[in-house]
Design an enzyme around this catalytic site. Structure first.
Site, short mmCIF file in Angstrom:
data_model
loop_
_atom_site.label_atom_id
_atom_site.label_comp_id
_atom_site.label_asym_id
_atom_site.label_seq_id
_atom_site.Cartn_x
_atom_site.Cartn_y
_atom_site.Cartn_z
N GLU A 196 -7.13 0.38 -4.22
CA GLU A 196 -7.09 0.29 -2.75
C GLU A 196 -8.40 -0.23 -2.15
O GLU A 196 -8.37 -1.12 -1.30
CB GLU A 196 -6.69 1.65 -2.17
CG GLU A 196 -5.21 1.93 -2.37
CD GLU A 196 -4.83 3.40 -2.27
OE1 GLU A 196 -5.64 4.19 -1.76
OE2 GLU A 196 -3.72 3.75 -2.69
N ASP A 246 -12.62 5.32 2.17
CA ASP A 246 -11.18 5.43 2.48
C ASP A 246 -10.74 6.89 2.43
O ASP A 246 -10.65 7.49 1.37
CB ASP A 246 -10.37 4.60 1.47
CG ASP A 246 -8.86 4.67 1.73
OD1 ASP A 246 -8.43 5.44 2.62
OD2 ASP A 246 -8.12 3.97 1.04
N LYS A 296 2.62 11.34 -3.78
CA LYS A 296 1.51 10.68 -4.47
C LYS A 296 0.48 11.68 -5.00
O LYS A 296 -0.26 11.38 -5.93
CB LYS A 296 0.86 9.71 -3.49
CG LYS A 296 -0.14 8.76 -4.10
CD LYS A 296 -0.57 7.77 -3.04
CE LYS A 296 -1.66 6.85 -3.53
NZ LYS A 296 -2.05 5.93 -2.44
N ASP A 353 0.88 -1.17 0.00
CA ASP A 353 0.00 0.00 0.00
C ASP A 353 0.91 1.22 0.00
O ASP A 353 1.47 1.59 1.03
CB ASP A 353 -0.89 -0.05 1.25
CG ASP A 353 -1.67 1.25 1.47
OD1 ASP A 353 -1.66 2.11 0.57
OD2 ASP A 353 -2.27 1.40 2.55
#
Ligand code: ADP
Ligand code: MG
Length: 613
Positions: free
Chosen positions: A174, A196, A73, A11
């Protein structure tokens, strides 16, 4: 245990990264060499020229703000000129520079480093942790990305893996990974939602889970909504208050900014458990020429934080609403609601979720670890025969080609199950046109220039004819990782051209608009009347295919619950498809094609998995 090569699931988070593996049939997080489960996704070069990654890099951020890169990211696979990047840059303490193709570079070690290289530094560290854990080098890995990542962002992430020396078996979403971990080892049947909220991104997905099949029905979110935004609200509040009181803008000082950031995050995290946090930043400002230094001291209450961030929480819920609508699911139909990401520990977020979904979120999944655990489960399933998992992911954004007039003809709508493939016929748009330019676009706008240009190519040597006489067949393929390839074929000569779309440097909206205007002579024209006929043919073919596979699926699943379920669903979908054929509406046809494609993928998966034993 067999002596097969170890595989890992990673992850790669905005804030923190986690790595896991399956051992003795159980997924488990691999601790890093410092014994922690989370490795901050931070890279730095120390004053002495040493490269630092993880906690050690995070810890020295305050004293070395310009050479410490975090939240990479949020930038990976993006265009420098995009509004989000411009916005993000305002609060980043490191130097972001524009590359040659509007790509993003970061100044580090006196070099201009690309984003995949930065992420690769984090991945290399994680790989080293895994190597240490297994006592031998690990190369095979799955890396997760937010479901909403587009093709460019996925490609860039894969590149990062490659640079780090990893063989990236797959990129998976994810939320899908989270669902896999949630469903691991238990019987779950029904629709679930994964919410999330991490450091930089927000994802909401609805999945149908049952008998080892994880079918993503719809996914959505925002790649620029996460903990960093909550931190920024606190920073802004502090900076604004300080400016009012002292007439000093602290944001001009990179070191002060970094200290503010660290304190803001700390206060935010504390406020998840206590009602009031103390923010203390002594000597935050020293006037040039040496006057009296200024200190910042403030109390932040939970209520104030909630107020500062209310619209951010609202945005999450708005996305939830949109995705549930798209999935045609009511909140009350959901079996379970799963919270993922560090930010879901904030009470206000939990309250908002409870109020909207009218239920308590699922306990028993670890919000920090669940994504990596799921990635490990999937990695294990890919390399071992016994594991029974089937992932059906969807493409997060629509794909199409630019057509005359500056519009887009969508070939694959968003939330289509992948892998998928579609073909459509086009015409030349001008008399005497011997060349067409295929411009591949990703996004939701009807206007070409408001989408992202993924790539382009030219098909030449067309017969000189009247507009609309020459036919060009365009085919789009998306593989199971969401990577796109596009081909075009001249129906008369059979001549073809194709590309696998790779992360393009990217263009600004204005540049794209200009190109669209310049290229107008070379674009395609959609075949209007034929569209419905084409869709009908396509649907008829899929109906045949699915019908033919039913007996095979029944045979290999040998009357198991799994097989009976799958076939019952298929029969229902076939009935719907036949109704769509009679009705003939374009949307109904497209919906039916999508539904049956999903069935087809499921069947193929089953046959491949069980049928080949
Ligand atoms: P990512 O997946 O994007 O790396 P994580 O899921 O690790 O992100 O979440 C990191 C974010 O969660 C950070 O913004 C962090 O400040 C926030 N966070 C972590 N713990 C808490 C907490 N107890 N309360 C509020 N926010 C938290
Ligand atoms: Mg995350």
């Amino acid at each position: 245990m067999s002596e097969r090569e170890p595989v890992i699931g990673i992850d790669l988070g905005t804030t923190n990264s986690v790595v896991a593996t399956v051992q003795g049939n159980q997924p488990a997080v691999i601790r890093n060499r410092s014994g922690a489960t989370l490795t901050p996704s931070v890279v730095a070069v120390s004053k002495t020229g040493k490269r630092l990654v993880g906690q050690i890099a995070k810890r020295q951020a305050i004293t070395n703000p310009e050479e410490t890169v975090y939240a990479a990211k949020r930038l990976i696979g993006r265009k420098f000129s995009s509004q989000q990047v411009q916005e993000a840059m305002k609060v980043l303490s490191y130097q972001v520079i524009c590359g040659e193709h509007d790509d993003i570079r970061i100044r580090l070690e006196g070099r201009e480093v690309s984003l995949p290289e930065i992420s690769a530094m984090v991945l290399r560290e994680i790989k080293a942790d895994a190597d240490a854990f297994f006592g031998k080098p690990v190369t095979k890995a799955i890396i997760t990305v937010p479901a909403y990542f587009n093709d460019g962002q996925r490609q860039a992430t894969k590149d990062a893996g490659r640079i780090a020396g990893l063989d990236v078996l797959r990129i998976i979403n994810e939320p899908t990974a989270a669902a896999l971990a949630y469903g691991f080892g238990k019987t779950v049947n029904g629709k679930i939602a994964i919410f999330d909220l991490g450091g930089g991104t927000f994802d909401i997905s609805v999945l149908e889970v049952g008998n080892g099949v994880f079918d993503v029905i719809a996914t959505g979110g925002d790649t620029f909504l996460g903990g960093e935004d909550f931190d920024n609200r606190i920073i802004e509040w502090l900076v604004f208050g300080f400016a009012k009181e002292h007439g000093v803008d602290l944001r001009k000082d990179r070191m002060a900014l970094q200290r503010l950031k660290t304190e803001a995050e700390k206060a935010k995290i504390e406020l998840s458990t206590i009602k009031e946090a103390q923010i203390n930043l002594p000597f935050i400002y020293t006037p040039p020429g040496g006057g009296t230094a200024l200190h910042l001291q403030k109390a932040l209450s939970r209520e104030k934080l909630d107020e500062l961030c209310a619209d951010l929480v609202d945005r999450c819920i708005t996305h939830c609403d949109a995705v549930l609508k798209e999935a045609k699911v009511k909140a009350s139909d959901l079996k379970e609601m799963i919270l993922v990401g560090g930010m879901t520990r904030m009470p206000k977020v939990v309250d908002a979720v409870k109020a909207y979904f009218k239920r308590d979120p699922c306990k028993g999944v670890h919000p920090d670890e669940v994504v990596a655990l799921g990635a490990a489960v999937q990695a294990n399933a890919l390399v071992s025969e016994e594991a029974q998992v089937l992932l059906l992911d969807v493409t997060p954004q629509s794909l199409g080609v630019a057509i005359a007039g500056g519009y887009v003809r969508k070939l694959i709508p968003r939330n289509t199950t992948v892998p998928t493939s579609t073909t459509e016929l086009f015409n030349t748009s001008k008399d005497g046109q011997t060349t067409v330019k295929i411009m591949v676009l990703q996004g939701e706008s009807e206007l070409a220039h408001q989408n992202e240009l993924l790539g382009e190519f030219i098909l030449t040597g067309l017969r000189e004819a009247k507009r609309g006489e020459v036919e060009i067949e365009v085919t789009f393929d998306i593989n199971s990782e969401g990577i796109v390839s596009v081909g075009a074929r001249d129906k008369e000569t059979g001549q073809r051209q194709s590309i696998t779309v790779t992360a393009s440097g990217g263009l600004t909206e204005d540049e794209l608009k200009k190109i669209m205007e310049e290229q107008s002579d070379y674009l395609l024209e959609a075949k209007a009347g034929e569209e419905s006929r084409n869709k009908k043919t396509e649907l008829e073919n899929i109906i045949k295919e699915v019908t033919a596979l039913i007996p095979q699926v029944q045979q290999v699943t040998e009357g198991s619950e799994f097989g009976v379920d799958a076939v019952a669903k298929a029969v229902k979908s076939l009935e719907g498809a036949k109704r769509a054929l009679e009705g003939g509406s374009l949307t109904a046809l497209s919906d039916a094609i999508d539904t049956l494609n999903r069935t087809l993928n499921l069947f193929r998966g089953v046959l491949q998995r069980i049928g080949t034993r």
